[in-house]
Write a protein that holds these residues in place. Structure first.
Motif, PDB file in Angstrom:
ATOM      1  N   ALA A 183      -2.838 -16.213   2.591  1.00 13.43           N
ATOM      2  CA  ALA A 183      -1.809 -17.152   3.034  1.00 13.43           C
ATOM      3  C   ALA A 183      -2.428 -18.462   3.525  1.00 13.43           C
ATOM      4  N   ARG A 184      -3.536 -18.364   4.269  1.00 14.58           N
ATOM      5  CA  ARG A 184      -4.122 -19.584   4.837  1.00 14.58           C
ATOM      6  C   ARG A 184      -4.715 -20.492   3.773  1.00 14.58           C
ATOM      7  N   ASP A 185      -4.999 -19.938   2.593  1.00 18.31           N
ATOM      8  CA  ASP A 185      -5.581 -20.749   1.522  1.00 18.31           C
ATOM      9  C   ASP A 185      -4.526 -21.372   0.609  1.00 18.31           C
ATOM     10  N   LEU A 186      -3.265 -21.061   0.859  1.00 18.20           N
ATOM     11  CA  LEU A 186      -2.202 -21.617   0.017  1.00 18.20           C
ATOM     12  C   LEU A 186      -1.916 -23.061   0.415  1.00 18.20           C
ATOM     13  N   PRO A 187      -1.537 -23.899  -0.559  1.00 15.09           N
ATOM     14  CA  PRO A 187      -1.116 -25.256  -0.200  1.00 15.09           C
ATOM     15  C   PRO A 187       0.199 -25.220   0.581  1.00 15.09           C
ATOM     16  N   TYR A 188       0.477 -26.332   1.271  1.00 17.88           N
ATOM     17  CA  TYR A 188       1.594 -26.366   2.216  1.00 17.88           C
ATOM     18  C   TYR A 188       2.920 -25.916   1.604  1.00 17.88           C
ATOM     19  N   GLY A 189       3.236 -26.449   0.452  1.00 17.84           N
ATOM     20  CA  GLY A 189       4.520 -26.118  -0.169  1.00 17.84           C
ATOM     21  C   GLY A 189       4.634 -24.629  -0.456  1.00 17.84           C
ATOM     22  N   ASP A 190       3.537 -24.041  -0.899  1.00 18.27           N
ATOM     23  CA  ASP A 190       3.546 -22.604  -1.177  1.00 18.27           C
ATOM     24  C   ASP A 190       3.679 -21.791   0.101  1.00 18.27           C
ATOM     25  N   ARG A 191       3.084 -22.308   1.166  1.00 26.05           N
ATOM     26  CA  ARG A 191       3.218 -21.598   2.455  1.00 26.05           C
ATOM     27  C   ARG A 191       4.682 -21.604   2.905  1.00 26.05           C
ATOM     28  N   ARG A 192       5.332 -22.744   2.696  1.00 20.80           N
ATOM     29  CA  ARG A 192       6.762 -22.824   3.038  1.00 20.80           C
ATOM     30  C   ARG A 192       7.556 -21.809   2.215  1.00 20.80           C
ATOM     31  N   ALA A 193       7.210 -21.719   0.938  1.00 18.17           N
ATOM     32  CA  ALA A 193       7.909 -20.764   0.062  1.00 18.17           C
ATOM     33  C   ALA A 193       7.641 -19.337   0.529  1.00 18.17           C
ATOM     34  N   LEU A 194       6.381 -19.081   0.925  1.00 20.43           N
ATOM     35  CA  LEU A 194       6.035 -17.735   1.388  1.00 20.43           C
ATOM     36  C   LEU A 194       6.781 -17.404   2.677  1.00 20.43           C
ATOM     37  N   GLU A 195       6.936 -18.419   3.521  1.00 22.24           N
ATOM     38  CA  GLU A 195       7.668 -18.256   4.775  1.00 22.24           C
ATOM     39  C   GLU A 195       9.070 -17.679   4.493  1.00 22.24           C
ATOM     40  N   ILE A 196       9.686 -18.195   3.435  1.00 22.97           N
ATOM     41  CA  ILE A 196      11.016 -17.696   3.066  1.00 22.97           C
ATOM     42  C   ILE A 196      10.911 -16.343   2.365  1.00 22.97           C
ATOM     43  N   ALA A 197       9.869 -16.181   1.554  1.00 24.45           N
ATOM     44  CA  ALA A 197       9.705 -14.917   0.822  1.00 24.45           C
ATOM     45  C   ALA A 197       9.585 -13.739   1.784  1.00 24.45           C
ATOM     46  N   VAL A 198       8.849 -13.948   2.879  1.00 23.09           N
ATOM     47  CA  VAL A 198       8.663 -12.855   3.840  1.00 23.09           C
ATOM     48  C   VAL A 198      10.022 -12.440   4.413  1.00 23.09           C
ATOM     49  N   ALA A 199      10.863 -13.440   4.684  1.00 20.21           N
ATOM     50  CA  ALA A 199      12.203 -13.122   5.201  1.00 20.21           C
ATOM     51  C   ALA A 199      13.045 -12.434   4.125  1.00 20.21           C
ATOM     52  N   LEU A 200      12.928 -12.910   2.889  1.00 23.83           N
ATOM     53  CA  LEU A 200      13.700 -12.307   1.799  1.00 23.83           C
ATOM     54  C   LEU A 200      13.284 -10.870   1.535  1.00 23.83           C
ATOM     55  N   ALA A 201      12.011 -10.591   1.786  1.00 25.15           N
ATOM     56  CA  ALA A 201      11.494  -9.243   1.545  1.00 25.15           C
ATOM     57  C   ALA A 201      12.287  -8.207   2.332  1.00 25.15           C
ATOM     58  N   GLN A 202      12.866  -8.629   3.433  1.00 22.48           N
ATOM     59  CA  GLN A 202      13.616  -7.692   4.277  1.00 22.48           C
ATOM     60  C   GLN A 202      14.944  -7.275   3.653  1.00 22.48           C
ATOM     61  N   SER A 203      15.289  -7.834   2.489  1.00 19.59           N
ATOM     62  CA  SER A 203      16.629  -7.641   1.898  1.00 19.59           C
ATOM     63  C   SER A 203      17.692  -7.785   2.968  1.00 19.59           C
ATOM     64  N   PRO A 204      17.715  -8.938   3.619  1.00 15.39           N
ATOM     65  CA  PRO A 204      18.597  -9.082   4.779  1.00 15.39           C
ATOM     66  C   PRO A 204      20.057  -9.265   4.376  1.00 15.39           C
ATOM     67  N   ARG A 205      20.932  -8.988   5.327  1.00 12.47           N
ATOM     68  CA  ARG A 205      22.339  -9.358   5.159  1.00 12.47           C
ATOM     69  C   ARG A 205      22.534 -10.802   5.579  1.00 12.47           C
ATOM     70  N   VAL A 206      21.757 -11.187   6.597  1.00  7.97           N
ATOM     71  CA  VAL A 206      21.845 -12.554   7.106  1.00  7.97           C
ATOM     72  C   VAL A 206      20.458 -13.182   7.045  1.00  7.97           C
ATOM     73  N   LEU A 207      20.395 -14.372   6.480  1.00 13.67           N
ATOM     74  CA  LEU A 207      19.125 -15.079   6.405  1.00 13.67           C
ATOM     75  C   LEU A 207      19.231 -16.354   7.230  1.00 13.67           C
ATOM     76  N   CYS A 208      18.376 -16.481   8.238  1.00 16.15           N
ATOM     77  CA  CYS A 208      18.379 -17.675   9.074  1.00 16.15           C
ATOM     78  C   CYS A 208      17.177 -18.531   8.701  1.00 16.15           C
ATOM     79  N   LEU A 209      17.429 -19.730   8.239  1.00 16.09           N
ATOM     80  CA  LEU A 209      16.336 -20.612   7.822  1.00 16.09           C
ATOM     81  C   LEU A 209      16.235 -21.773   8.800  1.00 16.09           C
ATOM     82  N   ASP A 210      15.071 -21.938   9.401  1.00 16.33           N
ATOM     83  CA  ASP A 210      14.889 -23.020  10.367  1.00 16.33           C
ATOM     84  C   ASP A 210      14.132 -24.171   9.714  1.00 16.33           C
TER      85      ASP A 210
END
Ligand SMILES: Nc1ncnc2c1ncn2[C@@H]1O[C@H](COP(=O)(O)OP(=O)(O)OP(=O)(O)O)[C@@H](O)[C@H]1O
Ligand SMILES: [Mg+2]
Lengths: 247, 348
Positions: free
Chosen positions: A144-171
């Protein structure tokens, strides 16, 4: 019945009142935008929603169940996922492992000490599927630390999506992204829209007005305006503060 | 340059890795030559026991990223539990080793109750405070522990396997017994580190916040890894009581709790599973070799410690790995050789 119902949320830090009284009801499947000036208390409100901060007054209900005062891990187990304004990744883990830790199936085996995590192809497949949705499939093995900024942002969302949530809060998911990145993100959110309930804090009005079903404006610890993007453009407060100029 | 996650390496899925086999084979030959190089079999026993202890300690420091500076307490409690069990419960090796493991684990669980909501410097202070409490108790409870005189006349109980019984009074026989316990514990800890549980603990180390919001009960993970670490430290302590034929409070002091921290950091416990073992070798051999030349050996080891913390915070295991990686010709071989030897997780 709304999936999320926050009623009269009041938060103070010391003698500084950050949230006076916030009401918010988001029906299932809605994309609800939150906006407001810096320091308005938007992130604090997310912290209340996700159990990080206990409100002084008010209540949070999820699908009708009162979850006020629940700790973060219990709220998460109720199907609420969040991304963070300040990126909060497992920096030493690969992108794939970041996502793996987010999988409910992995969490269910969190106290399994007897099997090798990397031996489970089910985890790997689910994680790859999530990474593919945010366009990171080819970077699964990169730390994760070696990813470029945009990819880190995408990963930030991917980790939340991994939870198969009912509610997704994006800050502030677009924060720091170039126009390319914002477009990629808009496409992703467009695909997710309707499939799950999304609450997104966002300063990028163009992004929000194009995607949100409804928007709440938070200021002085209160919701000062609320409505569809179209309605908000007519709103006097919004006009005066020049927030609706992009729509 | 990008790097891949450690868990993607095939060793992570193995129960027994090539590095373990090499290490055990080498260790198995130690009694054959150790006397010829001017050392003595008892040093081998010490190295194994401290290695077990340091690996257990590193579950907390390296895997969980929790600074525990009072770990000697659990090592010492294990030693006392072994002796007291032998005198008061049953003079059976297995029962007493289980007692060492369990009593130290209980003490660890009790402390974990009070400290697991903390982290960083506050966590460190609390572990020191509890370590000091246990140490004081050991010294003051003269009637139970023998106080500063220690709990004496602890016997090396025979290892009874039903069909065969091994007498462990001899240092070489005892060395092999400790080696078997060490090997089993290494397998268990290696697997633990690479299990879902171990990965969650490693995730919590990197971000408690994120882990909590992913649904993990962070407190429970921190408390359980600390308890496990204390229990295995206690097992090492039980073996130490057998080795010394006694249990003394000094291993519980803040001073000696610092040793295991130094060993682990010098060896590279923060980046490598094997780091603590490397550190124990260096520490104990330095103690004997430099110690033979000067009483101030600790001064020189302290300087080495400072140098490593300043210039090579990833420790010896990390430094060796990095050195190999500099030479591109041997890089690929070096990488796999080092991964083989140290299982180095390149965390920096
Ligand atoms: N834990 C805390 N303790 C004390 N004050 C806090 C805490 N968290 C937030 N605040 C304060 O509360 C106010 C609201 O902060 P918050 O982060 O919620 O604002 P925001 O609307 O998300 O702003 P931004 O758009 O800059 O992200 C700020 O003044 C902040 O300093
Ligand atoms: Mg904010």
């Amino acid at each position: 019945m709304a999936l999320i119902e926050a009623a009269g949320i009041h938060v103070r830090f010391g003698d500084r009142v950050v949230l006076e009284s916030i009401d918010l009801a988001v029906p299932e499947g809605e994309f609800h935008g939150l906006m407001g000036p810096n320091g308005a208390g938007k992130t604090t409100f997310f912290n209340v929603l996700t159990g990080r901060v206990k409100p002084g007054r008010g209540s949070i209900r999820l699908g009708g169940k009162d979850v006020t005062g629940f700790s973060p891990h219990r709220i998460a187990a109720h199907g609420v996922a969040r991304s963070f304004q300040i990126m909060t990744l497992f920096d030493e883990f690969s992108a794939r492992e970041n996502v793996t830790v987010g999988l409910p199936a992995f969490r269910a085996r969190g106290f399994d000490m007897r099997h090798a995590a990397a031996n489970d192809s089910g985890f790997a497949e689910s994680a790859m599927a999530v990474l593919a949705t945010v366009g990171l499939a080819d970077k699964a093995a990169v730390r994760a630390r070696d990813l470029p900024y945009g990819d880190r942002r995408a990963l930030e969302i991917a980790v939340a999506l991994a939870q198969s949530p009912r509610v997704l809060c994006l800050d502030e998911p677009t924060s720091g992204l170039g126009s390319d990145g914002v477009q990629r993100l808009a496409a992703l959110v467009g695909r997710l829209k309707g499939k799950l309930t999304i609450v997104a804090i966002e300063h990028d009005m163009e992004f929000l007005f194009a995607l949100a079903d409804r928007i709440s404006v938070i200021h002085w610890g209160q919701v000062v305006a609320r409505g569809t993007p179209h309605e908000l453009q007519q709103n006097e407060w919004v006009r005066r503060s020049n927030l609706g100029r992009f729509a | 340059m990008t790097s891949t996650s450690p868990s993607l390496s095939s060793d992570a899925t193995r129960l027994v890795t090539p590095a373990m086999l090499v290490l055990w084979l080498v260790l198995a030959t130690v009694p054959l030559w150790i006397s010829r190089v001017g050392l003595y079999p008892y040093l081998g026993i010490e190295i194994l026991i401290w290695s077990l202890y340091a690996l257990a300690f590193n579950l907390v420091l390296g895997t969980a990223g929790l600074p525990s500076f009072g770990h000697g307490a659990y090592f010492g409690i294990g030693a006392y539990a072994f002796g007291l069990c032998q005198f008061n419960v049953a003079a059976n090796l297995w029962v007493c080793l289980v007692a060492a493991f369990a009593v130290a684990g209980l003490a660890g669980a009790l402390v974990a109750l009070f400290i697991s909501h903390r982290r960083g410097i506050y966590y460190a202070f609390m572990t020191i405070a509890f370590g000091q409490i246990f140490w004081t108790l050991a010294i003051k409870s003269h009637g139970i522990t023998g106080g500063e005189d220690g709990l004496l006349k602890i016997a090396r109980l025979p290892a009874d396997f039903g069909v065969v019984t091994f007498d462990l009074a001899d240092n070489v026989a005892f060395y092999y017994f400790v080696l078997v316990v060490f090997a089993l514990a290494v397998v268990a800890m290696w697997r633990l580190t690479h299990s879902p549980y171990g990965r969650v603990v490693a995730a919590i180390k990197q971000s408690e916040t994120r882990a909590a919001h992913l649904g993990y009960h962070v407190w429970l993970y921190k408390a359980s890894i600390f308890t496990l670490s204390a229990a295995i430290s206690g097992l090492a302590g039980g073996l130490f009581a057998m080795a010394q034929l006694a249990a003394f409070p000094d291993v519980m002091s803040l001073h000696q709790s610092g040793y295991v921290v130094m060993m682990t950091l010098v060896g590279g416990g923060l980046v490598s599973f094997w780091g603590p073992v490397v550190g124990v070798f260096v520490f104990l051999i330095a103690r004997d070799v430099i110690g033979a030349l000067t009483n101030a050996w600790m001064l020189y080891f302290g300087l080495l410690f400072i140098a490593i913390v300043l210039f090579r915070p990833e420790g010896i295991a990390g430094a060796v790995t990095a050195a190999f990686q500099k030479h591109s010709l041997i890089r690929r071989q070096g990488n796999s050789a080092m991964r083989l030897l140290f299982g180095a997780e390149r965390w920096r």
